[in-house]
Write a protein that holds these residues in place. Structure first.
Motif, short mmCIF file in Angstrom:
data_model
loop_
_atom_site.label_atom_id
_atom_site.label_comp_id
_atom_site.label_asym_id
_atom_site.label_seq_id
_atom_site.Cartn_x
_atom_site.Cartn_y
_atom_site.Cartn_z
N UNK A 1 -2.87 -6.17 -0.30
CA UNK A 1 -1.70 -5.93 -1.12
C UNK A 1 -1.18 -7.28 -1.61
N UNK A 2 -1.10 -7.45 -2.90
CA UNK A 2 -0.77 -8.76 -3.47
C UNK A 2 0.63 -8.85 -4.07
N UNK A 3 1.28 -7.72 -4.29
CA UNK A 3 2.52 -7.76 -5.06
C UNK A 3 3.76 -8.01 -4.21
N UNK B 1 5.64 -0.59 -2.06
CA UNK B 1 5.92 0.53 -2.95
C UNK B 1 5.13 0.48 -4.26
N UNK B 2 4.49 -0.64 -4.57
CA UNK B 2 3.74 -0.75 -5.81
C UNK B 2 2.25 -0.60 -5.48
N UNK C 1 8.24 1.33 -11.22
CA UNK C 1 7.13 1.75 -10.37
C UNK C 1 7.59 2.01 -8.94
N UNK C 2 8.46 1.16 -8.44
CA UNK C 2 8.98 1.35 -7.08
C UNK C 2 9.72 2.68 -6.98
N UNK D 1 7.60 10.07 -4.56
CA UNK D 1 6.48 10.93 -4.15
C UNK D 1 5.89 10.60 -2.77
N UNK D 2 6.04 9.38 -2.31
CA UNK D 2 5.28 8.93 -1.14
C UNK D 2 5.56 9.76 0.11
#
Length: 517
Positions: free
Chosen positions: A248-250, A254-255, A465-466, A472-473
């Motif tokens: 995960x790079x961001x 959540x993205x 996006x978050x 939905x998550x």
């Protein structure tokens, strides 16, 4: 910027050559650890004279400082007896930095959202645990710390592993001070030992998430009062990635952007056959009655669910002393099993950090306080253990036992400061230094260590996006509904909100980073 030439190489060398716990104070002047792992006292509680010398530069003119109150925001709790701990800390700080502290504990009920609201409203506060670090750093929520560190926390800068400071640097500025702890992170389970022993579960045989299914079936059949797989609205099986060869790079959970190590390409993790298969498995477990019906909305913390007997295991990030940590939080003996390889990445180095808010009225004093929790064992143990005789009792020179239901046990050592200043719990392995050394030595170093994503150009897309992912998550991971149509709908919204632009920006920065190595 992420692509500075040599950054990745520098960090890789620091980690590969220096995984001997220098980042946890293992070879610093305050606590000469690692020379003999059996001499725990010397690694966890520096002599008072050493501490006095280490903090002299910041405290010699304390009497000339005007008294100020500092606010500190941490996850967990809130503990019912935090006020007495505040008072003890304030009495101690009087002659150190002439400051008082207000400890604000944010329950695990979406603490990041609460902090984001504080940031968006311009609320005045001082120190905060860094949820969504890179996003908040990029938009100016935190104060640059390099000059403050040089002036008011020289001792911390001298002892901390440089890899941590590199990971907390965005676009050339240091925006947080990481906790001095393990370099790498893993994910796993903390099982109630009594249940494991009762049914003879072989937790060491668990190699993948699917392997817990027979255990869930047993609990369902024989322990009607226990939820086989307890979930709440903040903790679900999204902890367990289906992409072990990715990163995960961001900087946000959540993205949905991951880097595939094999191709060095960034992709949407929610648009693959692997994630659909995982969510279908969770759906089957839900239909089998293994998962609580209100898993998407339940607000019971995992530690409390285990403590009350509602659940029999927790899950999440694990570290070398997680056995002790979870035994303390659940107030019963726990057994740890890590599932994913221990990985050292920029994100793992960013795992627990404190930042100073851009709105702070007393950043110098806040940095003095942060210096103390990295170098002063008295203050550190007040904050993480509470008051002797009230929240814990001494059972040895440097070994303690928690007092049940004391009203203060939610500030864990992994959150702040230097973990090797911590007292030993009576049930903890006395070779703590060796545990950390072995953990770091066996960690897998990310091939893109040192990459820090600058999200400045795509801030508006990231915010959208978050919000979509959060929408939905919980439903997807709770198993309540068929995941296939939900995934399709979510991905359509993500695309419309600019996911492709974010992926393109991350990929561009990654390509530049790799070219500069």
């Amino acid at each position: 910027m992420a692509g500075k030439k040599g950054t990745g190489l520098l960090l890789s060398l620091v980690l590969l050559i220096g995984l001997s716990l220098s980042g946890c104070g293992g070879n610093n002047s305050n606590n000469g650890a690692a020379k003999d792992e059996n001499k725990v006292e010397s690694t966890t509680a520096p002599a008072a004279s050493d501490t006095a010398t280490a903090t002299a530069a910041a405290t010699e003119k304390t009497n000339e400082l005007e008294q100020v109150e500092l606010s500190l925001y941490l996850p967990g709790g809130p503990d019912k007896d935090v006020a007495s701990v505040e008072q003890a800390i304030n009495d101690y700080l009087k002659d150190k930095i002439n400051a008082t502290i207000k400890i604000n504990q944010l329950s695990w009920d979406k603490p990041a959202d609460k902090v984001n609201l504080m940031i968006q409203s311009g609320e005045v506060f001082d120190m905060v645990y860094t949820w969504n670090f890179m996003t908040n750093a990029a938009k100016g929520a935190y104060l640059p710390l390099e000059e403050l560190l040089d002036t008011y926390a020289k001792e911390t800068k001298a002892q901390i592993n440089p890899a941590y400071l590199q990971a907390a640097t965005v676009n050339g500025h240091l925006y947080a001070i990481p906790t001095e702890k393990e370099l790498g992170q893993s994910v796993g389970f903390a099982f109630d030992k009594a249940i494991v022993d009762k049914y003879g579960f072989d937790v060491n045989s668990i190699a993948k998430l699917e392997d817990i299914e027979p255990m869930l079936k047993t609990i369902k059949e024989k322990e009607p009062a226990i939820t086989p797989l307890f979930m709440n609205h903040t903790d679900s099986l999204n902890w367990f990635t289906v992409y072990p060869d990715s990163e995960d790079l961001d900087g946000s959970n959540e993205i949905p952007t991951l880097l595939d190590y094999k191709t060095m390409k960034v992709f949407n993790e929610y648009d693959t056959p692997e994630i659909l298969a995982r969510l279908k498995l969770i759906r089957e477990w839900y239909k089998a009655g293994y998962i609580n019906k209100n898993g998407a909305t339940d607000k019971t913390e995992l530690k409390d669910a285990v403590k009350s007997g509602k659940a029999w295991f927790t899950y999440g990030n694990m570290n070398p002393t997680s056995t002790n940590d979870w035994t303390r939080l659940a107030e019963k003996p726990m057994i740890i099993k890590t599932l994913l390889p221990v990985q050292v990445s920029t994100k793992s180095l960013q795992g627990s950090m404190l930042a100073i808010s851009r709105t702070s009225k007393n950043p110098e004093r806040a940095m003095m306080f942060m210096n103390l929790i990295h170098t002063d064992p008295v203050l550190y143990n007040l904050l993480t253990f509470g008051i002797e005789g009230k929240h814990y009792k001494k059972v040895g020179d440097n070994t303690v036992e928690f007092i049940s239901d004391s009203g203060y046990n939610s500030v864990s050592s992994w959150m702040i400061g230097n973990v090797l200043l911590n007292y030993l719990n009576k049930d903890e392995d006395p070779k703590r230094v060796q545990l950390y050394t072995d953990w770091n030595k066996n960690s897998k170093v990310s091939p893109v260590i040192g990459f820090v994503f600058d999200s400045t150009k795509v801030q508006s897309q990231i915010g959208a996006l978050i919000n979509i992912t959060k929408q939905y998550k919980n439903t997807l991971y709770s198993g309540e509904k068929d995941p296939e149509p939900i995934l399709k709908e979510m991905n359509s919204k993500l695309k419309a909100a600019g996911l492709d632009a974010v992926i393109s920006e991350i990929q561009s920065q990654m390509d530049a980073f790799l070219a500069a190595k």
